[in-house]
Design an enzyme around this catalytic site. Sequence first.
Site, PDB file in Angstrom:
ATOM      1  CB  SER A  46      -0.953  -0.042   1.198  1.00  0.00           C
ATOM      2  OG  SER A  46      -1.956   0.939   1.072  1.00  0.00           O
ATOM      3  CG  ASP A 184      -4.189  -1.531   0.366  1.00  0.00           C
ATOM      4  OD1 ASP A 184      -3.291  -2.274   0.790  1.00  0.00           O
ATOM      5  OD2 ASP A 184      -4.242  -0.318   0.624  1.00  0.00           O
TER       6      ASP A 184
END
Length: 321
Positions: A46, A184
Amino acid sequence: MRGYPRILTIDGGGMRGVLPATFLTAFEARFGGPLGAAFDLVAGTSTGGIIAAALVRPEEPVPAADIAAIYRRAGPHIFGRSLWRALGTMNGVSDEKYDARFLERVLADTFGGHRLRAVTSPALMLTAYDIERRQSVLFRSWNAETPDKDYSLADVCRATTAAPTYFEPALIRAQDGSARAFIDGSVFAANPTLCALSAAMDLYPGASGYLILSLGTGQQTQPLPYLQAKNWGLAGWARPITDVILDASSEIIDSQAAEMVGDTHFRFQVDLTGHHAALDDARPETIARLETMTLAEVARDSDRVDRFLALNHWLPRYRRK
């Protein structure tokens, strides 16, 4: 003796990526230059994926101080929205909270046309989750020689940061034109250290050990009182559950990695208890507070920082036969 590969891993955590970015800035000041070249493998999830990719950007790696500046400059725009969008999405209930176009613009400006296969040394690994094939994915620079596994760096960063409810999933195309949809990587590896360690065992056969620098994005240790939590439904759990999942995942992975590697594993984390810092809190005062807390942590942990730098200097680098 084959030597010790150097591994850097950076957690996911939205705007709290300013914590590892600030830590790396202080680290580079002590190191005396860009950190990217000090490692053999850099892994991120991320927001940590953006930092990792920037550190190893081909031709011109991005200094840590410039990465921290991106958070200060671009964060309020990436996590900014109009009143109409807030109303139209029911504050993120009926649609993602934020338009990803500004994030995509920042990634395009940062990485230009550079592709994953162009990253050679150090190696790069980012995490994401394919929502159509329902599988965890590791974008690995050393496996990107074929067109079906080679993506632009901007696209793999968009994929690893496609946090559910915050941004829409990332539909990206490999060099061969095939498209895949990602969210993500924090959904399975908020802390990518074990993923990196597993990859290192294949990349560096016969290694004497591993020197690991693992950077967190803040930990909440404030209790969730039972008398409050026992009656929570979706609305009650909506805010705390993200921190619970990220903290629990990162903590157990850190514990396992430390047991596997021993005293050449270094984890640096900031305790955010009592300091509210949501993943999308991009207010200048919050960013400044996180930077101050990180520098204070570096000062408190100065001996460990120096020990890592000493080991990085003295432990033999990995050599292939």
